[in-house]
Write a protein that holds these residues in place. Structure first.
Motif, PDB file in Angstrom:
ATOM      1  N   VAL A  44       2.454   3.861  -1.673  1.00 47.18           N
ATOM      2  CA  VAL A  44       2.270   2.981  -0.520  1.00 47.18           C
ATOM      3  C   VAL A  44       0.774   2.731  -0.342  1.00 47.18           C
ATOM      4  O   VAL A  44      -0.021   3.688  -0.238  1.00 47.18           O
ATOM      5  N   ALA A  45       0.380   1.454  -0.330  1.00 43.44           N
ATOM      6  CA  ALA A  45      -1.015   1.065  -0.148  1.00 43.44           C
ATOM      7  C   ALA A  45      -1.225   0.558   1.269  1.00 43.44           C
ATOM      8  O   ALA A  45      -0.479  -0.295   1.757  1.00 43.44           O
ATOM      9  N   LEU A  46      -2.251   1.078   1.927  1.00 45.82           N
ATOM     10  CA  LEU A  46      -2.582   0.705   3.292  1.00 45.82           C
ATOM     11  C   LEU A  46      -4.018   0.196   3.314  1.00 45.82           C
ATOM     12  O   LEU A  46      -4.852   0.638   2.532  1.00 45.82           O
ATOM     13  N   GLY A  47      -4.328  -0.729   4.229  1.00 52.20           N
ATOM     14  CA  GLY A  47      -5.718  -1.150   4.308  1.00 52.20           C
ATOM     15  C   GLY A  47      -5.933  -2.517   4.906  1.00 52.20           C
ATOM     16  O   GLY A  47      -5.013  -3.176   5.400  1.00 52.20           O
ATOM     17  N   ASP A  48      -7.196  -2.959   4.841  1.00 56.71           N
ATOM     18  CA  ASP A  48      -7.610  -4.243   5.384  1.00 56.71           C
ATOM     19  C   ASP A  48      -7.777  -5.262   4.254  1.00 56.71           C
ATOM     20  O   ASP A  48      -7.192  -5.099   3.172  1.00 56.71           O
ATOM     21  N   LEU A  81      -0.143   2.701 -13.538  1.00 54.83           N
ATOM     22  CA  LEU A  81       0.575   3.969 -13.442  1.00 54.83           C
ATOM     23  C   LEU A  81       2.052   3.819 -13.795  1.00 54.83           C
ATOM     24  O   LEU A  81       2.794   4.805 -13.780  1.00 54.83           O
ATOM     25  N   GLY A  82       2.467   2.593 -14.091  1.00 52.27           N
ATOM     26  CA  GLY A  82       3.854   2.373 -14.471  1.00 52.27           C
ATOM     27  C   GLY A  82       4.831   2.465 -13.315  1.00 52.27           C
ATOM     28  O   GLY A  82       6.012   2.772 -13.510  1.00 52.27           O
ATOM     29  N   ILE A  83       4.347   2.192 -12.106  1.00 54.50           N
ATOM     30  CA  ILE A  83       5.208   2.240 -10.923  1.00 54.50           C
ATOM     31  C   ILE A  83       5.916   0.900 -10.765  1.00 54.50           C
ATOM     32  O   ILE A  83       5.283  -0.150 -10.719  1.00 54.50           O
ATOM     33  N   SER A  84       7.213   0.930 -10.647  1.00 50.63           N
ATOM     34  CA  SER A  84       7.994  -0.298 -10.554  1.00 50.63           C
ATOM     35  C   SER A  84       7.813  -0.956  -9.197  1.00 50.63           C
ATOM     36  O   SER A  84       7.373  -0.322  -8.224  1.00 50.63           O
ATOM     37  N   ALA A  85       8.167  -2.239  -9.117  1.00 52.41           N
ATOM     38  CA  ALA A  85       8.074  -2.970  -7.857  1.00 52.41           C
ATOM     39  C   ALA A  85       8.911  -2.316  -6.772  1.00 52.41           C
ATOM     40  O   ALA A  85       8.539  -2.300  -5.594  1.00 52.41           O
ATOM     41  N   ALA A  86      10.042  -1.750  -7.137  1.00 50.70           N
ATOM     42  CA  ALA A  86      10.919  -1.110  -6.158  1.00 50.70           C
ATOM     43  C   ALA A  86      10.296   0.140  -5.566  1.00 50.70           C
ATOM     44  O   ALA A  86      10.651   0.545  -4.447  1.00 50.70           O
ATOM     45  N   ASP A  87       9.355   0.757  -6.290  1.00 54.04           N
ATOM     46  CA  ASP A  87       8.732   1.994  -5.832  1.00 54.04           C
ATOM     47  C   ASP A  87       7.316   1.785  -5.307  1.00 54.04           C
ATOM     48  O   ASP A  87       6.592   2.758  -5.064  1.00 54.04           O
ATOM     49  N   PHE A  88       6.922   0.523  -5.128  1.00 51.70           N
ATOM     50  CA  PHE A  88       5.565   0.193  -4.689  1.00 51.70           C
ATOM     51  C   PHE A  88       5.631  -0.644  -3.420  1.00 51.70           C
ATOM     52  O   PHE A  88       6.333  -1.652  -3.361  1.00 51.70           O
ATOM     53  N   SER A  89       4.919  -0.217  -2.388  1.00 48.80           N
ATOM     54  CA  SER A  89       4.870  -0.948  -1.123  1.00 48.80           C
ATOM     55  C   SER A  89       3.422  -1.219  -0.755  1.00 48.80           C
ATOM     56  O   SER A  89       2.635  -0.286  -0.557  1.00 48.80           O
ATOM     57  N   ASP A  90       3.054  -2.498  -0.687  1.00 52.78           N
ATOM     58  CA  ASP A  90       1.706  -2.897  -0.281  1.00 52.78           C
ATOM     59  C   ASP A  90       1.775  -3.346   1.169  1.00 52.78           C
ATOM     60  O   ASP A  90       2.275  -4.419   1.485  1.00 52.78           O
ATOM     61  N   ALA A  91       1.273  -2.515   2.066  1.00 49.55           N
ATOM     62  CA  ALA A  91       1.308  -2.817   3.497  1.00 49.55           C
ATOM     63  C   ALA A  91      -0.019  -3.349   4.010  1.00 49.55           C
ATOM     64  O   ALA A  91      -0.169  -3.611   5.199  1.00 49.55           O
ATOM     65  N   SER A  92      -1.018  -3.522   3.138  1.00 45.25           N
ATOM     66  CA  SER A  92      -2.351  -3.938   3.556  1.00 45.25           C
ATOM     67  C   SER A  92      -2.327  -5.310   4.205  1.00 45.25           C
ATOM     68  O   SER A  92      -1.450  -6.136   3.934  1.00 45.25           O
ATOM     69  N   PRO A 113       4.358  -5.263  10.116  1.00 44.55           N
ATOM     70  CA  PRO A 113       4.787  -4.018  10.761  1.00 44.55           C
ATOM     71  C   PRO A 113       3.686  -2.963  10.684  1.00 44.55           C
ATOM     72  O   PRO A 113       2.753  -3.069   9.883  1.00 44.55           O
ATOM     73  N   ALA A 114       3.796  -1.953  11.515  1.00 38.01           N
ATOM     74  CA  ALA A 114       2.864  -0.829  11.411  1.00 38.01           C
ATOM     75  C   ALA A 114       2.810  -0.368   9.962  1.00 38.01           C
ATOM     76  O   ALA A 114       3.840  -0.149   9.332  1.00 38.01           O
ATOM     77  N   GLN A 115       1.609  -0.237   9.423  1.00 38.52           N
ATOM     78  CA  GLN A 115       1.492   0.018   7.987  1.00 38.52           C
ATOM     79  C   GLN A 115       2.114   1.352   7.578  1.00 38.52           C
ATOM     80  O   GLN A 115       2.643   1.484   6.473  1.00 38.52           O
ATOM     81  N   LEU A 116       2.092   2.333   8.453  1.00 36.28           N
ATOM     82  CA  LEU A 116       2.666   3.628   8.104  1.00 36.28           C
ATOM     83  C   LEU A 116       4.191   3.606   8.063  1.00 36.28           C
ATOM     84  O   LEU A 116       4.811   4.576   7.614  1.00 36.28           O
ATOM     85  N   SER A 117       4.795   2.496   8.498  1.00 35.21           N
ATOM     86  CA  SER A 117       6.261   2.440   8.504  1.00 35.21           C
ATOM     87  C   SER A 117       6.846   2.478   7.099  1.00 35.21           C
ATOM     88  O   SER A 117       8.034   2.747   6.921  1.00 35.21           O
ATOM     89  N   GLY A 118       6.020   2.200   6.078  1.00 34.55           N
ATOM     90  CA  GLY A 118       6.497   2.255   4.702  1.00 34.55           C
ATOM     91  C   GLY A 118       6.519   3.653   4.118  1.00 34.55           C
ATOM     92  O   GLY A 118       7.032   3.856   3.012  1.00 34.55           O
ATOM     93  N   LEU A 119       5.976   4.636   4.839  1.00 37.65           N
ATOM     94  CA  LEU A 119       5.933   6.005   4.328  1.00 37.65           C
ATOM     95  C   LEU A 119       7.253   6.721   4.547  1.00 37.65           C
ATOM     96  O   LEU A 119       7.893   6.563   5.579  1.00 37.65           O
ATOM     97  N   THR A 120       7.627   7.527   3.558  1.00 36.85           N
ATOM     98  CA  THR A 120       8.822   8.358   3.681  1.00 36.85           C
ATOM     99  C   THR A 120       8.528   9.731   3.089  1.00 36.85           C
ATOM    100  O   THR A 120       7.467   9.958   2.486  1.00 36.85           O
ATOM    101  N   ALA A 121       9.473  10.631   3.220  1.00 37.32           N
ATOM    102  CA  ALA A 121       9.317  11.970   2.640  1.00 37.32           C
ATOM    103  C   ALA A 121       9.219  11.922   1.124  1.00 37.32           C
ATOM    104  O   ALA A 121       8.717  12.858   0.493  1.00 37.32           O
ATOM    105  N   ALA A 122       9.672  10.803   0.513  1.00 39.90           N
ATOM    106  CA  ALA A 122       9.632  10.672  -0.941  1.00 39.90           C
ATOM    107  C   ALA A 122       8.320  10.071  -1.445  1.00 39.90           C
ATOM    108  O   ALA A 122       8.072  10.050  -2.656  1.00 39.90           O
ATOM    109  N   ALA A 124       4.837   9.619  -2.840  1.00 37.40           N
ATOM    110  CA  ALA A 124       4.028  10.541  -3.634  1.00 37.40           C
ATOM    111  C   ALA A 124       2.547  10.190  -3.653  1.00 37.40           C
ATOM    112  O   ALA A 124       1.704  11.054  -3.889  1.00 37.40           O
ATOM    113  N   LEU A 125       2.223   8.911  -3.420  1.00 40.10           N
ATOM    114  CA  LEU A 125       0.841   8.444  -3.522  1.00 40.10           C
ATOM    115  C   LEU A 125       0.555   7.461  -2.387  1.00 40.10           C
ATOM    116  O   LEU A 125       1.328   6.531  -2.153  1.00 40.10           O
TER     117      LEU A 125
END
Length: 310
Positions: A44-48, A81-92, A113-122, A124-125
């Motif tokens: 999950v990427a967060l930022g301005d 890093l070979g992360i698929s689109a399904a496993d990548f969330s850009d909230a910036s 939405p609040a950028q942290l809303s994309g975070l879950t217990a799963a 990893a980065l």
């Protein structure tokens, strides 16, 4: 950052505003990716806007007002890093402040939405590139350029070392509102990082600093950046203090600080178009004024990947 990305600054100023640029070759690709907002992800990427990449093609994702590029540094990191689109969330999102990590952000075209809303217990980065809008850095640069243009008109071709009319506006005497803003932003960031760790307890967290905006030496950037001599040093020192705060708060929270300033030295706002990481007021490549171009996003991605390691 953000306000400069939305306005282009051209309507407010008749002069230039610069930032950095470096050509980073190698294995980073510039392919596609949906750039959207999955409900969560391994990364999950967060930022301005330094994260989102306004005006760098292709602009993608929702809301449109966040101005995310499919070639911004989070997208490049995910691909490498070979992360698929399904496993990548850009909230910036362009113009985001630290408060927008935990609260929705209204843009000119939609609500993020609040950028942290994309975070879950799963998750990893997590990468976070934020803080400049909290201290009003984009507005500060714009005002300093305006002040510098007036100074240079009055002074003619002369540049007197030490003259810093813009600095006096922000940091009169030994007190200065800038230092207070940076401390306050640091307190807000600490609280946000605690929230990140609560939502994504297993994630590795990386705080991404800002690349160099002005040259290490020299006080005159010419028409692209008509700053009074002393204000070049003032703005550069302000950015150094901002990055120092980001590093300090990252380390205190057990996160990793990513230095993009050092690799960008020598490729700043006053550099030639061939090596810029960031475009001046009148961009020569697709990017917002005073923001990273595609080369700059590649450079930032390379710094993140070095920090993440194998």
């Amino acid at each position: 950052m953000g306000p400069l990305a939305r306005t282009g600054l051209a309507g407010a100023l008749a002069c230039g505003v610069l930032v950095t640029a470096v050509g980073i070759g190698g294995s980073l690709t510039s392919g596609g990716g949906d750039g959207g907002r999955p409900s969560g992800g391994l990364y999950v990427a967060l930022g301005d806007s330094f994260t989102s990449g306004p005006r760098i093609p292709d602009q993608t994702g929702e809301p449109v007002g966040c101005e995310r590029s499919s070639r911004n540094y989070p997208a490049l990191v995910a691909r490498q890093l070979g992360i698929s689109a399904a496993d990548f969330s850009d909230a910036s999102c362009s113009a985001a402040t630290i408060s927008n990590l935990t609260a929705p952000q209204s843009t000119d075209d939609g609500t993020n939405p609040a950028q942290l809303s994309g975070l879950t217990a799963a998750t990893a980065l997590v990468t976070i590139g934020i803080g400049a809008n909290d201290i009003g850095f984009s507005i500060m640069v714009a005002r300093c350029v305006t002040t510098g243009a007036l100074y240079k008109t009055a002074a003619g071709a002369m540049n007197v070392n030490g003259q810093a009319p813009c600095k006096e506006r922000y940091a009169p005497g030994d007190t200065g509102q800038v230092a207070r803003r940076i401390r306050t932003a640091g307190d807000h960031l600490t609280r946000a990082l605690n929230d990140v760790k609560h939502r994504a307890p297993k994630a590795r967290i990386y705080i991404v600093g800002y690349p160099a905006i002005l040259p290490a030496e020299g006080a005159d950037c010419g028409s692209d950046m008509p700053l009074a001599p002393g204000d070049v040093a003032f703005l550069r020192e302000t950015e150094r203090q901002l990055n120092a705060m980001l590093r300090e708060r990252a380390e205190a929270a057990g996160a990793t600080y990513v230095d993009t300033f050092t690799p960008s030295i020598g490729h700043d706002a006053c550099s030639s178009a061939a090596i810029r990481w960031i475009e001046p007021l009148r961009p020569s490549s697709p990017a917002a004024a005073v923001h990273p171009n595609e080369r700059g996003e590649r450079g930032m991605a390379a710094a993140v990947l070095r920090a993440v390691g194998p």
